[in-house]
Design an enzyme around this catalytic site. Sequence first.
Site, PDB file in Angstrom:
ATOM      1  N   HIS A 216      36.526  33.178  41.230  1.00 31.06           N
ATOM      2  CA  HIS A 216      37.088  31.917  40.726  1.00 31.06           C
ATOM      3  C   HIS A 216      37.840  31.178  41.827  1.00 31.06           C
ATOM      4  O   HIS A 216      38.419  31.775  42.736  1.00 31.06           O
ATOM      5  CB  HIS A 216      37.972  32.150  39.498  1.00 31.06           C
ATOM      6  CG  HIS A 216      39.156  33.039  39.704  1.00 31.06           C
ATOM      7  ND1 HIS A 216      40.365  32.570  40.208  1.00 31.06           N
ATOM      8  CD2 HIS A 216      39.359  34.355  39.461  1.00 31.06           C
ATOM      9  CE1 HIS A 216      41.242  33.562  40.252  1.00 31.06           C
ATOM     10  NE2 HIS A 216      40.652  34.664  39.820  1.00 31.06           N
TER      11      HIS A 216
ATOM     12  N   ASP B 236      40.266  28.700  41.098  1.00 34.96           N
ATOM     13  CA  ASP B 236      41.604  28.281  40.691  1.00 34.96           C
ATOM     14  C   ASP B 236      42.621  29.379  40.952  1.00 34.96           C
ATOM     15  O   ASP B 236      42.279  30.564  41.098  1.00 34.96           O
ATOM     16  CB  ASP B 236      41.629  27.876  39.215  1.00 34.96           C
ATOM     17  CG  ASP B 236      41.177  28.997  38.275  1.00 34.96           C
ATOM     18  OD1 ASP B 236      40.321  29.816  38.687  1.00 34.96           O
ATOM     19  OD2 ASP B 236      41.669  29.062  37.131  1.00 34.96           O
TER      20      ASP B 236
ATOM     21  N   ASP C  80      44.075  36.884  44.849  1.00 32.45           N
ATOM     22  CA  ASP C  80      43.560  36.459  43.538  1.00 32.45           C
ATOM     23  C   ASP C  80      43.177  34.979  43.551  1.00 32.45           C
ATOM     24  O   ASP C  80      43.944  34.137  43.106  1.00 32.45           O
ATOM     25  CB  ASP C  80      44.626  36.726  42.481  1.00 32.45           C
ATOM     26  CG  ASP C  80      44.158  36.452  41.066  1.00 32.45           C
ATOM     27  OD1 ASP C  80      42.941  36.407  40.839  1.00 32.45           O
ATOM     28  OD2 ASP C  80      45.024  36.269  40.195  1.00 32.45           O
TER      29      ASP C  80
ATOM     30  N   GLU D 131      39.333  30.207  35.561  1.00 25.48           N
ATOM     31  CA  GLU D 131      39.485  31.613  35.176  1.00 25.48           C
ATOM     32  C   GLU D 131      40.930  31.926  34.815  1.00 25.48           C
ATOM     33  O   GLU D 131      41.193  32.760  33.947  1.00 25.48           O
ATOM     34  CB  GLU D 131      39.010  32.523  36.314  1.00 25.48           C
ATOM     35  CG  GLU D 131      38.831  33.985  35.922  1.00 25.48           C
ATOM     36  CD  GLU D 131      40.097  34.828  36.004  1.00 25.48           C
ATOM     37  OE1 GLU D 131      40.109  35.958  35.470  1.00 25.48           O
ATOM     38  OE2 GLU D 131      41.092  34.360  36.600  1.00 25.48           O
ATOM     39  N   GLU D 132      41.868  31.244  35.478  1.00 26.46           N
ATOM     40  CA  GLU D 132      43.285  31.478  35.192  1.00 26.46           C
ATOM     41  C   GLU D 132      43.739  30.756  33.927  1.00 26.46           C
ATOM     42  O   GLU D 132      44.909  30.829  33.554  1.00 26.46           O
ATOM     43  CB  GLU D 132      44.146  31.043  36.380  1.00 26.46           C
ATOM     44  CG  GLU D 132      43.874  31.785  37.681  1.00 26.46           C
ATOM     45  CD  GLU D 132      44.327  33.232  37.644  1.00 26.46           C
ATOM     46  OE1 GLU D 132      44.784  33.691  36.579  1.00 26.46           O
ATOM     47  OE2 GLU D 132      44.214  33.911  38.676  1.00 26.46           O
TER      48      GLU D 132
END
Length: 433
Positions: free
Chosen positions: A77, A79, A109, A143-144
């Site tokens: 991801h 974001d 991340d 995704e977040e």
Amino acid sequence: MAEPDVVALASELIRIDTTNPGDGTGRELPAAEYVATKLADVGVDAKVLVSAPNRANVVARITGTEPDLDALLVHGHLDVVPAEAADWSVPPFAGEVRDGVLWGRGAVDMKGMDAMMLAVVRAWMREGRRPRRDIVLAFTADEEGSAEHGSGWLVAEHPELFDGCTEGISESGGYTFHVGDRRLYPIAAGERGTAWMRLTATGRAGHGSKVNADNAVGALAGAVHRLHEYRWPIRLTPTVRASVEAIGAALGVEVDLDGDADVDRLLERFGPARELVEPVLRNSSNPTMLNAGYKVNVIPETAVGHVDGRIVPGARDEFEATVAELVGPDVTWEYEHAEIPLSADPASPTFRAMAAALVAEDPGGHVVPMCMSGGTDAKQFSRLGIVGYGFSPLRMPPDLDYGAMFHSVDERVPVDALEFGVRVLDRFLTTVG
């Protein structure tokens, strides 16, 4: 060689602020355009797919040398969660390298993995190499958040882009977990399901000085307290069982999970490695938010609470029945967001290929399967029949806790960890059949 490329790519991605507040206002489009450009530079046709204003995903397919093999999805991801610059030692969106460490929001991340994906494919194209399987690259938005503008949207609107994909890899696995002088490398072969709940109590509004047995705040507080205090029973899924056995073998701890095994007592002998198993032995229900009233001497009519629930594979019916019993008749509950749990085979050829790639770079390492306590985009891609594994390889030093970097202040990753990850990822993707 892909290693020299990965640090520059990761640093440049971090400098593109893709903060996702979780309220639908994220901005991944500049990062998506950057990724597409870096792929186009080496001749890879990448599609930028805009799901909403400023929300975008990138998908590309690398043709393998053995067309009869199933395709493999590799996704990450774009974001990141918010970062308060005043709290950081280094500006969170500067992408600075200091003393051999890359700092910034997304270093772990998961822009580091995004950069590894790009670096490996760019090296293939420059060197004229190809993987055995078709590789589908997906760089996703949101995704977040809810994945509504990312993997969820891709699965609903563009499933054809993933034709032939039977398995996928993404974040949160393949990193070093130190236990004394032992180096474990957990690979995720499962995820607990998401069960975010809204609890609502409705009572009789009134003056705070009066007797009121129908108090919504009291009813909600009782329900929240019972959910907090409840000790969920152990439910050993196949992945968690395999994880306990593999960790025990790596640490020289005898494991017997048959009969009336005291799993909690067993995990005490695992030392720090119990962290890999303890959160996924059970369902869970953690209260996170409360909202009621507007003045101290006014009893409100309604009180609302939020609980972060997580469900191990196969235990949803038990979870729902238990929640209904614990909240009681005076409080209603509903899912605010729910996602399925996942399971993957920790003995599959793909898992073995990941393990072999890790051990080739760190012969003294011990690869173990694990189940993730949280969730990833693999949940959405599973709706297309894609079995997901967590595999973002990094060799981490003992003094830097990989898990503690997620969503934390001063998120960072060593440069040599990224370079290690590139070598492992390259080896895995070019050998897996």
